[in-house]
Design an enzyme around this catalytic site. Structure first.
Site, mmCIF file in Angstrom:
data_model
loop_
_atom_site.group_PDB
_atom_site.id
_atom_site.type_symbol
_atom_site.label_atom_id
_atom_site.label_comp_id
_atom_site.label_asym_id
_atom_site.label_seq_id
_atom_site.Cartn_x
_atom_site.Cartn_y
_atom_site.Cartn_z
ATOM 1 N N GLU A 166 -20.296 -2.952 10.962
ATOM 2 C CA GLU A 166 -20.816 -4.097 10.259
ATOM 3 C C GLU A 166 -20.589 -5.243 11.051
ATOM 4 O O GLU A 166 -19.890 -6.325 10.538
ATOM 5 C CB GLU A 166 -20.534 -4.439 8.925
ATOM 6 C CG GLU A 166 -20.722 -3.113 7.873
ATOM 7 C CD GLU A 166 -20.722 -3.466 6.407
ATOM 8 O OE1 GLU A 166 -20.012 -4.525 6.156
ATOM 9 O OE2 GLU A 166 -21.120 -2.511 5.677
ATOM 10 N N GLU A 364 -22.345 4.344 5.061
ATOM 11 C CA GLU A 364 -21.911 3.875 3.733
ATOM 12 C C GLU A 364 -22.903 3.630 2.975
ATOM 13 O O GLU A 364 -23.952 3.175 3.027
ATOM 14 C CB GLU A 364 -20.911 2.243 4.032
ATOM 15 C CG GLU A 364 -19.742 2.462 4.548
ATOM 16 C CD GLU A 364 -19.159 0.932 4.854
ATOM 17 O OE1 GLU A 364 -19.340 0.357 4.114
ATOM 18 O OE2 GLU A 364 -18.336 1.007 5.684
HETATM 19 C C1 BG6 Z 1 -18.607 -2.848 3.004
HETATM 20 C C2 BG6 Z 1 -17.423 -2.609 3.920
HETATM 21 O O1 BG6 Z 1 -19.487 -3.467 3.322
HETATM 22 O O2 BG6 Z 1 -18.293 -3.309 1.779
HETATM 23 C C3 BG6 Z 1 -16.055 -2.330 3.219
HETATM 24 O O3 BG6 Z 1 -17.866 -1.946 5.090
HETATM 25 C C4 BG6 Z 1 -15.989 -3.080 2.013
HETATM 26 O O4 BG6 Z 1 -15.233 -2.774 4.028
HETATM 27 C C5 BG6 Z 1 -17.202 -2.826 1.033
HETATM 28 O O5 BG6 Z 1 -14.979 -2.743 1.408
HETATM 29 C C6 BG6 Z 1 -16.915 -3.268 -0.244
HETATM 30 O O6 BG6 Z 1 -16.970 -4.771 -0.393
HETATM 31 P P1 BG6 Z 1 -16.522 -5.371 -1.829
HETATM 32 O O7 BG6 Z 1 -16.599 -7.045 -1.597
HETATM 33 O O8 BG6 Z 1 -17.660 -5.067 -2.842
HETATM 34 O O9 BG6 Z 1 -15.466 -5.084 -2.452
#
Ligand code: BG6
Length: 461
Positions: A166, A364
């Site tokens: 990302e 993801e």
């Molecule tokens: C993703 C990232 O976009 O979001 C991760 O690649 C991150 O590293 C995840 O932990 C969740 O983010 P948040 O802000 O909801 O905890």
């Protein structure tokens, strides 16, 4: 209906070094921007919890790999920590780090889990940031050196590499919207950081090609399909601009080897083009990838601006569009993000029709939940909402594949609840619940569901 996926489909999850390893700056690696920022402004982190408070993968890696196996993962993505391997970013390689990553990679392979390795997941070595981070081309070269060192050390066994996770996020967070260090708000500097990140990516790809390593190389992009409020030309133009800035600024260089002409014109019109050097376009052209990782969480809804921009304020993306809170959209009630399953299909179809149907996989997808302990039943988190979330996305993914999209796998964010940047443990995402104080791991209902789905290569519904 039965949803069966292609043979050898990649089932797994993703994590990252800083979010899981622990054993940090004070003990066994160089300082990152996150250690530095946390030390100076702990109040910027949820419950003042910093990157030292993790699931301690550095110590529990063997047990955790057993848990991955229990969840029937055939693949797993994590990142290497640049600051662990080369504490100051550019100097000597730390033999302890090499030994650690060798153990992890070997054990994954031994257990039948293919390692997918990211080189950079938001964790800039502080020494590199002190030189200006991605604004400085010397840092770009230091990163390319680090990448080559990793290919030399692990490239005999790692067959799926990703230069960045990302990459737009540190641009937005660090240089536009103040949620990553160095907390700058300046579009021109953000554009330079984005541009130099593309160069860093391309130089790592060049090093990979030059070394003739065994596997393949790609990048992981968070793609947010931009849907206009209406088909009115002004709304559509707004959505096009959001797409150019937040998706195509990385997607086009890595798949087509060049920037979209519309993006260049747009930045020129607003006098925001980053500084280029003569050889950059050939470097970028050589940075095309073998495999695209797609992180998909939610779409972007866009409308044209309601008000006239004040030209005396500094240029920001919001000059070009407004985000639109579409009435009636389905929301994750536990995290506040929209849930729109067809978005995953739209991304794949766009890649198929406009980018030559590249090899790709969902790297993801996930559902964050606040205060998830409230869902404990008989000692286990009953996260049916997460099962619904996953199966909902898998159905659309299945449809894309059945229509010829070249999607090779599905990885969830994430394996065990992990520390997440400023949000720390606010939103839990794991298949496995982590009790931070005792380090106890308990598989959630979604983990059990995923294990069955992975072993059956699909599900029935
Ligand atoms: C993703 C990232 O976009 O979001 C991760 O690649 C991150 O590293 C995840 O932990 C969740 O983010 P948040 O802000 O909801 O905890």
């Amino acid at each position: 209906m039965k949803y069966v996926f292609p043979e050898n489909f990649w089932w797994g999850s993703a994590s990252s070094a800083l979010q899981s390893e622990g054993e940090g700056y004070y003990t066994s690696r160089g300082e990152t921007t996150w250690d530095h920022w946390f030390a100076s402004q702990p109040n910027r982190f949820h419950q003042e919890t910093g990157p030292q408070d993790t699931s301690q993968f550095y110590r529990h890696w063997q047990d955790d790999i057993q848990l991955l196996k229990q969840l029937n993962h055939n693949s797993f993505r994590t990142s290497l920590s640049w600051a662990r391997l080369i504490p100051n970013g550019i100097g000597e390689v730390n033999p302890e780090a090499v030994a650690f990553y060798n153990q992890v990679i070997n054990e994954l392979i031994e257990q039948g889990i293919t390692p997918f390795i990211t080189l950079f997941h938001f964790d800039m070595p502080m020494a590199m940031q002190e030189m200006g981070g991605w604004e400085n081309r010397e840092v770009v070269d230091a990163y390319a050196r680090y990448a080559k060192i990793c290919f030399e050390l692990f490239g005999d066994r790692v067959l799926h590499w990703f230069t960045f996770n990302e990459p737009i996020v540190p641009v937005e967070g660090g240089y536009l919207y103040d949620f990553h260090y160095p907390n700058v708000v300046d579009f021109r500097r953000a554009a330079t950081v984005a541009y130099n990140t593309v160069l860093a990516h391309a130089k790592a790809v060049q090093a990979f090609r030059a070394g003739h390593y065994a596997g393949e190389i790609g990048i992981v992009l968070n793609l947010t399909p931009s849907y206009p409020r209406s088909q009115n030309p002004e709304d559509r133009k707004a959505a096009h601009h959001a797409d150019l800035l937040f998706n195509r600024s990385f997607l086009d260089p890595v798949l087509r080897g060049k920037y979209p002409a519309d993006l260049v014109t747009l930045l020129k019109d607003y006098d925001q083009l980053p500084k280029c050097q003569a050889e950059d376009s050939s470097t970028i052209a050589e940075g095309t990838i073998d495999l695209l990782g797609i992180n998909y969480y939610q779409p972007r809804r866009v409308k044209c601006r309601d008000s006239i921009v004040n030209p005396l304020t500094p240029f920001m993306p919001e000059w070009l569009f407004d985000n639109y809170e579409m009435p009636g959209r389905k929301m994750n009630p536990y995290r506040g993000w929209e849930i729109y399953e067809p978005g995953i299909y739209d991304i794949l179809v766009n890649l198929r029709d406009n980018y030559g149907n590249p090899r790709c996989f969902i790297s993801e997808n996930g559902m964050g939940v606040e205060n998830e302990q409230r869902f404990i039943e008989n000692g286990k988190i009953n996260d049916q909402y997460r099962i619904d979330f996953i199966s909902g996305h898998l159905k659309w993914l299945h449809k894309g594949i059945s229509e010829g999209c070249n999607c090779l796998g599905y990885h969830m964010w994430t394996f065990i609840d992990n520390w997440s940047w400023c949000n720390a443990y606010k939103n839990r995402y794991g298949f496995i619940q982590l009790d931070l104080a005792t380090q106890k791991r308990t598989i959630k209902k979604s983990g059990e569901w995923f294990a069955i789905t992975a072993i059956n290569n699909g599900f029935d519904e």
